[in-house]
Structures are given as structure tokens and as C-alpha cells.
Design an enzyme around this catalytic site. Structure first.
Site: not given
Ligand code: CTP
Length: 396
Positions: A203, A268, A272, A298-299, A316, A330
Site C-alpha cells: 500500500n 504502520a 490486511d 491477522p489483525d 491510527f 477501531k
Molecule cells: N492494524 C493492525 N493489524 C492489521 C491492520 C491494521 O494492527 N492487520 C492497525 C494499524 O496499524 C492501525 C489500526 O490497526 O493502528 C487501524 O488500521 P487501519 O488500516 O486504519 O484499519 P483496519 O483495522 O485494517 O481496518 P480497515 O482496513 O477495514 O479500515
């Protein structure tokens, strides 16, 4: 701030021109004192052009007030001797004041940084090392020289420390050490989804925000480790760095590191999704379209929840629509202390930019809009918040 640079007789004197330039660009007022030997290596005019001040070299050359060394000592907030030759180090160690620079140093009671630069044998001589120890004992801060090929052809210690390192030390002295004792993990940049040995998906994250936070936290005295995705950025001084490629890699690193840290800032943009299959061999061009199936990564924040209890955690939210609603969701789902919501759509997009327009949303629902500002400034605001939370936690 008012900074005096003392330049002595070393070939590295030419590097002090860049040093003075970097400090002026950061809006510091810089005055330069050169020893007579330094003027043999570079012209005072070079410094005068950059600093817009005349260079002082001799004690009584009729150009300045007889008390100029005292006036300058009262004016300065900080003094940096760069390059510091063996002679000035010896004079400082023994309180000798026989020219303008050494007299000024004796008259100055603020912080003094000493950046030695000389031949490696001279540097390692017992007498020089003893003098440097004395300087440390007297409260002067030494910025160790680098190792490498020296002007004389020898290889070893004695190269003037990198200018970025000197600037870091200057800024650190001028910054309140409010995060001393705080161990902080910061993530930055994008992770990738490898497709084959040639290709990957990623990205637009530039990593600027996370790198700025890491730099500012180190300046404030925190012990910082930066876990960086795929970005070509110079590691900020005073920061340890671990590079990762995929979201899984980032998660694994954080799992190992997190127990030893007090806080995590997830700046970061971890991918996803990742291609379901990695092709060991390059995918050859065939057909008019190519289908790649992705599986969910994984998140990281959600997975780390059990190890994040009692830690200060900041996330963020990169949103292109319904910024505040999505960010609030979030914040709750990821159990954060606060979240920095920024709009990634339109001309004020945070991606790749030096600027960010954000809203900080707290656990208790409070919202603090931050007008468009440099990411370096936003980094400072985020760390101020962390500092406040840290104090509150300590008071409990
Ligand atoms: N984040 C994370 N793990 C992921 C993706 C994101 O821990 N796999 C963290 C990012 O570093 C950020 C927060 O979660 O601090 C929100 O990330 P963002 O990309 O805005 O949202 P997502 O949770 O990925 O949801 P979406 O992409 O559906 O908006």
C-alpha cells in the site's frame, strides 16, 4: 536556540560547514569560533555566509570587544566543539585558556558537546583517552568519532561523527527528557504480500509518521525500537530498528518484543490480506487477465490484546469516509488508549505527505482535532498525550 560551534584544526573542519548549515536550517542562531589552525583548513567566509555572523578567531585582533568571550558565553545556550582536535581536548581537560575558543569554553557554563576528529593513533593515545575521560568527568558530553578510512590513509577510529548524529545530540540536549525510562515500540510503513520472487502487493504508506514518532521519542529520552515495513528510510539516530516484510512477520516481532516495552504506537499500515499462494517461480505472462486469491492477515492489535494489558497503546485509523465513526469503532475494538484518525482521501491525504490533518479520539469519547501540521509536529503532540497518560498511570 543560540549555539556556538567551535572549529579546531582538523581536516574534518570542512564538515563543520554542513553542520552549521543543518543547525541554521533548523532555525538555530549559530556563531562560529575557529582556532587559527582551523582557518588553515577552511575559510571563515564559508561559515559567515551560512550563519550571517562574523567568525571569531583571535582573542585580541581589534575586531571585537575585549570581553567578547564573556558576552558570547552569556549569549549561548549550547556549545559544540566539532571537530575537536587533540589539542583543544587537552586544553579543556586542564583548564588552559590561551586563545579565544579555549577562553570562551572556560567562561561558558552551559552544555558542551565534544566531537573528536583526528588520526587514529592520536585518538587512541593514552593521554588523549585520559583527557577525554577527564572531560566526561567534568560533565562535557563526548560524541564518539566514527571508524573508517581517515584523511591520512589510516583506517580506524577518528573520523568526525556523522553530521546527523551531531544534530541529534544537539537536539536531544535542547529537548526536555520527558520520556526517560519509557520503553516504546513504534511500527511504521507498509507490509507486503509476496506473489512470486519478482512481485508483491503493498500500500501507499510512506512510513514518515512512524519514523517521525520514533525520532521524537528518542529525542525525549525514550528507549525506542522501530519495527519497520518495506520503506527506504534512514533509521533515526538513537533508535533501534527491525525490518519486517509481511504482517505475520510484524506480529511475530511484536509478540517477542512487547513484554519488555511500556508502550506501542501502531503507525504502520499492515496489509490486511496476503496472496493465498506464493509462487516459488516467476509467474509467466499468459492470458489477458491474472487472478490472485487473497487470504486474511491477522489483525496485529487485536491479536496482541492479552500482552497489551497495562501498556499504553496508540493506533491510527486511515479512513476515506466516515472518519470519526470508523475510528471510534477501531478504538473500542482494538482496546486503544487513543486513536489518531486521518483522512486518506482527497488533497490532504496523509499518505506520502509530510503533513497530516488528524483528530485524536480518546477512550472516554473526547475528540481533539489537530489542524494540518507537519508529521514531526504531530509526532510531538502524540507523545505529549502519551506522557500525560503515563503520569496518570504513575499517580494511581
Ligand atoms: N492494524 C493492525 N493489524 C492489521 C491492520 C491494521 O494492527 N492487520 C492497525 C494499524 O496499524 C492501525 C489500526 O490497526 O493502528 C487501524 O488500521 P487501519 O488500516 O486504519 O484499519 P483496519 O483495522 O485494517 O481496518 P480497515 O482496513 O477495514 O479500515
Amino acid at each position: 536556540m543560540n549555539i556556538v560551534i567551535g572549529v579546531t584544526g582538523s581536516i574534518a573542519a570542512y564538515k563543520a560547514i554542513d553542520f552549521a548549515n543543518q543547525l541554521c536550517k533548523k532555525n538555530h542562531n549559530v556563531r562560529v569560533i575557529m582556532t587559527t589552525h582551523a582557518t588553515k583548513f577552511v575559510q571563515p567566509l564559508s561559515f559567515e555566509t551560512i550563519t550571517h555572523h562574523s567568525v571569531i578567531s583571535n582573542m585580541f585582533d581589534g575586531q571585537q570587544d575585549a570581553l567578547e568571550h564573556i558576552n558570547l558565553a552569556k549569549w549561548a545556550d549550547l556549545c559544540v566543539i566539532a571537530p575537536a582536535d587533540a589539542n583543544i581536548i587537552a586544553k579543556m581537560a586542564h583548564g588552559i585558556a590561551d586563545d579565544f575558543l579555549s577562553t570562551f569554553i572556560l567562561a561558558f557554563d552551559g552544555p558542551v558537546l565534544v566531537a573528536p576528529a583526528m588520526n587514529t593513533v592520536m585518538y587512541h593515545q593514552a593521554v588523549t583517552q585520559r583527557n577525554l575521560s577527564l572531560l566526561t568527568e567534568y560533565g562535557y558530553e563526548i560524541v564518539s568519532p566514527a571508524n573508517g578510512l581517515l584523511a591520512c590513509g589510516d583506517v580506524g577510529d577518528g573520523k568526525l561523527a556523522e553530521i546527523e548524529k551531531l544534530v541529534f545530540h544537539v537536539e536531544k540536549i535542547l529537548t526536555s527528557q520527558s520520556l526517560t525510562g519509557f520503553r516504546l515500540l513504534v511500527t511504521a510503513g507498509p507490509t507486503v504480500g509476496p506473489i512470486d520472487p519478482v512481485r508483491y502487493v503493498t500500500n501507499h504508506s510512506s512510513g514518515k509518521m512512524g519514523f517521525s514518532i520514533a525520532q521524537e521519542a528518542a529525542l525525549r529520552g525514550a528507549e525506542v525500537t522501530l519495527v519497520a515495513g518495506k520503506v527506504q528510510r534512514t533509521t533515526p539516530y538513537g533508535v533501534a530498528r527491525i525490518d519486517v516484510a509481511t504482517t505475520e512477520d510484524m506480529l511475530e516481532q511484536l509478540k517477542v518484543l512487547m513484554p519488555d516495552y511500556d508502550g506501542l504506537i501502531m503507525a504502520a499500515a499492515p496489509a490486511d490480506y496476503i496472496p493465498m499462494e506464493y509462487h516459488e517461480e516467476k509467474i509467466k505472462k499468459a492470458g489477458d487477465s491474472l487472478t490472485i486469491v487473497f487470504k486474511k492477515n491477522p489483525d496485529i492489535l487485536k491479536t496482541l490484546k492479552p500482552v497489551l494489558i497495562d501498556k499504553i497503546v496508540v493506533g491510527f485509523a486511515a479512513e476515506s469516509h466516515q472518519l470519526l465513526e470508523n475510528a471510534q469503532k477501531k478504538l473500542a475494538e482494538k482496546n486503544l488508549d487513543f486513536i489518531v484518525a486521518n483522512n486518506i482521501a482527497g488533497k490532504d491525504s496523509a499518505f506520502q505527505s509530510d503533513y497530516n490533518t488528524a483528530t485524536i479520539i480518546y477512550k472516554d469519547g473526547r475528540q481533539q482535532p489537530i489542524p494540518k501540521q507537519l508529521k514531526t509536529e504531530l509526532a510531538g503532540n502524540i507523545l505529549d498525550e502519551i506522557q500525560r497518560i503515563r503520569h496518570k498511570k504513575e499517580e494511581r
